[in-house]
Design a protein around this motif. Structure first.
Motif, PDB file in Angstrom:
ATOM      1  N   ALA A 176       0.851  -1.188   0.000  1.00  0.00           N
ATOM      2  CA  ALA A 176       0.000   0.000   0.000  1.00  0.00           C
ATOM      3  C   ALA A 176       0.884   1.235   0.000  1.00  0.00           C
ATOM      4  O   ALA A 176       1.654   1.457   0.936  1.00  0.00           O
ATOM      5  CB  ALA A 176      -0.911  -0.006   1.220  1.00  0.00           C
ATOM      6  N   CYS A 181      -2.388   0.768  -4.359  1.00  0.00           N
ATOM      7  CA  CYS A 181      -1.682  -0.488  -4.085  1.00  0.00           C
ATOM      8  C   CYS A 181      -1.035  -1.045  -5.348  1.00  0.00           C
ATOM      9  O   CYS A 181      -1.526  -0.835  -6.461  1.00  0.00           O
ATOM     10  CB  CYS A 181      -2.656  -1.532  -3.523  1.00  0.00           C
ATOM     11  SG  CYS A 181      -3.404  -1.082  -1.940  1.00  0.00           S
ATOM     12  N   GLN A 215      -4.122   2.956   1.767  1.00  0.00           N
ATOM     13  CA  GLN A 215      -4.838   1.906   2.484  1.00  0.00           C
ATOM     14  C   GLN A 215      -4.105   1.635   3.802  1.00  0.00           C
ATOM     15  O   GLN A 215      -2.944   1.227   3.805  1.00  0.00           O
ATOM     16  CB  GLN A 215      -4.915   0.640   1.641  1.00  0.00           C
ATOM     17  CG  GLN A 215      -5.576   0.839   0.282  1.00  0.00           C
ATOM     18  CD  GLN A 215      -7.000   1.335   0.376  1.00  0.00           C
ATOM     19  OE1 GLN A 215      -7.899   0.618   0.831  1.00  0.00           O
ATOM     20  NE2 GLN A 215      -7.221   2.582  -0.032  1.00  0.00           N
ATOM     21  N   VAL A 218      -4.316  -3.836   4.993  1.00  0.00           N
ATOM     22  CA  VAL A 218      -4.386  -4.762   3.856  1.00  0.00           C
ATOM     23  C   VAL A 218      -4.121  -6.163   4.381  1.00  0.00           C
ATOM     24  O   VAL A 218      -3.255  -6.365   5.231  1.00  0.00           O
ATOM     25  CB  VAL A 218      -3.360  -4.403   2.758  1.00  0.00           C
ATOM     26  CG1 VAL A 218      -3.710  -3.076   2.106  1.00  0.00           C
ATOM     27  CG2 VAL A 218      -1.945  -4.339   3.309  1.00  0.00           C
ATOM     28  N   THR A 229      -8.936  -4.655   1.859  1.00  0.00           N
ATOM     29  CA  THR A 229      -8.190  -3.421   2.067  1.00  0.00           C
ATOM     30  C   THR A 229      -9.112  -2.396   2.720  1.00  0.00           C
ATOM     31  O   THR A 229     -10.312  -2.343   2.434  1.00  0.00           O
ATOM     32  CB  THR A 229      -7.644  -2.835   0.747  1.00  0.00           C
ATOM     33  OG1 THR A 229      -8.736  -2.347  -0.047  1.00  0.00           O
ATOM     34  CG2 THR A 229      -6.875  -3.883  -0.036  1.00  0.00           C
TER      35      THR A 229
END
Length: 441
Positions: A176, A181, A215, A218, A229
């Motif tokens: 991330a 990502c 994020q 994850v 996520t």
């Protein structure tokens, strides 16, 4: 700025200590970069622009033995499932070697970890990178430590890896970054150097997560068939893997996702947000089935499922309440609170549960780590000031015998333990000079 916002969203800090929170970007101790380092786009990575630290720690504040430095603040880390990544030597299955002496067979590779972090955008002089490092073979009686020379280093240019999730069956490493990502694939070269690993960015994967912003959580499910996520913007996304068909999508602009955890049977997903209760999602129906309420003054942090000796599951949630950090346990059938214990006087910045379910580990903003028995939550080993900065990641190895910890101080440390006893207690084989045995309260 954005760095301060990220720091406060990840690590809730008591007001009386907020003004002395260490910077997430300390000047690192710079280490050499192996010749095979590369960037995320394939161009050679260089370290010519790195500068020595402006302030060197005094001898009294030197890192504990067992820590290793890689030249950048470490935000995320994970052990690697080498059995699913490194291919066996072709001669291992050859008939000609069927009667060969076991002594002549290739030894297994040492355990390896992936580390991610850096100095962020701008001309800070601190690189952004993903590093693979191997555990050094420990001499008899010596504490374990990672090798000072990485197995491989992948430069990530202006993008710092904040979070990572390693696929449990070796299907890559999800990182991330601030803007979204990316997936990095493993390549295990065959031949004489078959124990080395190479990382290659997969530009075609994760199109649905390319521009979704940072994020903060994850994770892959235990079998690797589901990916979840949770964004700083509050958006929860759950997909089937590897097809990326949407299972759950829950945008919530009022809160950020702080953490999430899959049950081992892949039936449930628990999500912690920056405010409000923990929410339990049924992955088959894609519906929320329970809200786990906070008690007065509690601020939920991390969440982890754990499997007990009878194969039933329990959910652990960390929380800050006043001046204490605590761990709360929940029944996963009735979703009722069944236990709670204060375990530290510092804010909890990292949390992990061992794969065998017998141990818990917490890391604090003061750089200390503690291992607890999961049955009674009794603190049995504490490494005071294991790091000079906030503990950012804790991860137990697959056999539950080693604990990886990382920090903003640019160090990664491995703490070794013997096999836990059945009652959830722990016997440590670390040298007494490195460990302080004492209760937290």
């Amino acid at each position: 700025g954005s760095r301060t916002s990220l720091l406060t969203s990840l690590f809730p800090v008591k007001k009386k200590r907020a003004q002395v929170l260490p910077s997430p970007y300390p000047s690192p101790v710079v280490t050499s970069t192996p010749a095979h380092a590369q960037s995320l786009t394939g161009s050679p990575a260089t370290t010519d622009h790195l500068r020595p630290p402006l302030l060197l720690p005094s001898p009294a504040m030197a890192p504990r033995a067992g820590g290793q430095t890689y030249g950048f603040p470490i935000y995320c880390a994970s052990w690697l499932p080498l059995a699913d990544i490194i291919k066996p030597s072709p001669s291992a299955d050859g008939d000609a070697d069927a009667d060969a002496s076991p002594a002549l067979s290739s030894p297994p590779p040492p355990p390896m970890v992936a580390l991610g972090g850096g100095g962020g955008e701008g001309r800070s002089g601190v690189p952004n990178a993903l590093v693979v490092a191997a555990l050094d073979p420990a001499a008899a009686g010596a504490p374990p430590a990672l090798s000072p020379e990485p197995v491989f280093r992948l430069g990530t240019e202006e993008q710092v890896p904040y979070r990572m999730a390693v696929h449990p069956r070796g299907d890559g490493l999800l990182c991330a970054f601030p803007n979204g990502c990316r997936l990095v694939r493993w390549e295990s070269p065959e031949g004489e150097d078959s124990h080395s690993l190479v990382l290659r960015s997969d530009q075609e994967a994760l199109v649905k997560l390319k521009d979704v912003g940072l994020q903060l959580a994850v994770s892959f499910s235990g079998e690797g068939s589901i990916l979840a996520t949770g964004g700083e913007d509050g958006h929860l996304r759950v997909f089937k893997w590897p097809g990326m068909e949407t299972i759950i999508e829950d945008p919530d602009a009022k809160t950020s996702v702080k953490d999430l955890s899959f049950s081992s049977d892949e039936k449930f997903l628990v999500v912690n947000r920056s405010s409000g209760p923990s929410r339990v999602w049924d992955l088959k129906s894609s519906e929320a089935v329970a809200n786990l309420p906070r008690e007065q003054g509690e601020i939920f942090g991390f969440c982890r499922f754990s499997t007990k000796s009878d194969n039933s599951q329990i959910l652990f949630v960390t929380a800050m309440q006043g001046d204490y950090g605590k761990i709360i346990s929940w029944n996963t059938t009735s979703w009722t609170r069944i236990g709670s214990k204060k375990v530290t006087r510092d804010a909890i910045s990292a949390f992990s549960v061992s794969p065998d379910g017998t141990l818990l580990a917490i890391g604090t903003i003061e750089g200390s780590i503690s291992v607890l028995g999961s049955r009674d939550m009794r603190v049995v080993v504490t490494v005071k000031k294991a790091h000079l900065g906030i503990v950012t990641t804790l991860a137990f190895s697959q056999d539950s015998r080693a604990l990886l910890s990382t920090s903003f101080d640019s160090t990664a440390r491995v703490t070794s333990t013997e096999s836990p006893k059945s009652d959830g207690m722990l016997v440590s084989d670390l040298e007494l000079s490195l460990i302080v045995y004492l209760p937290i309260f």
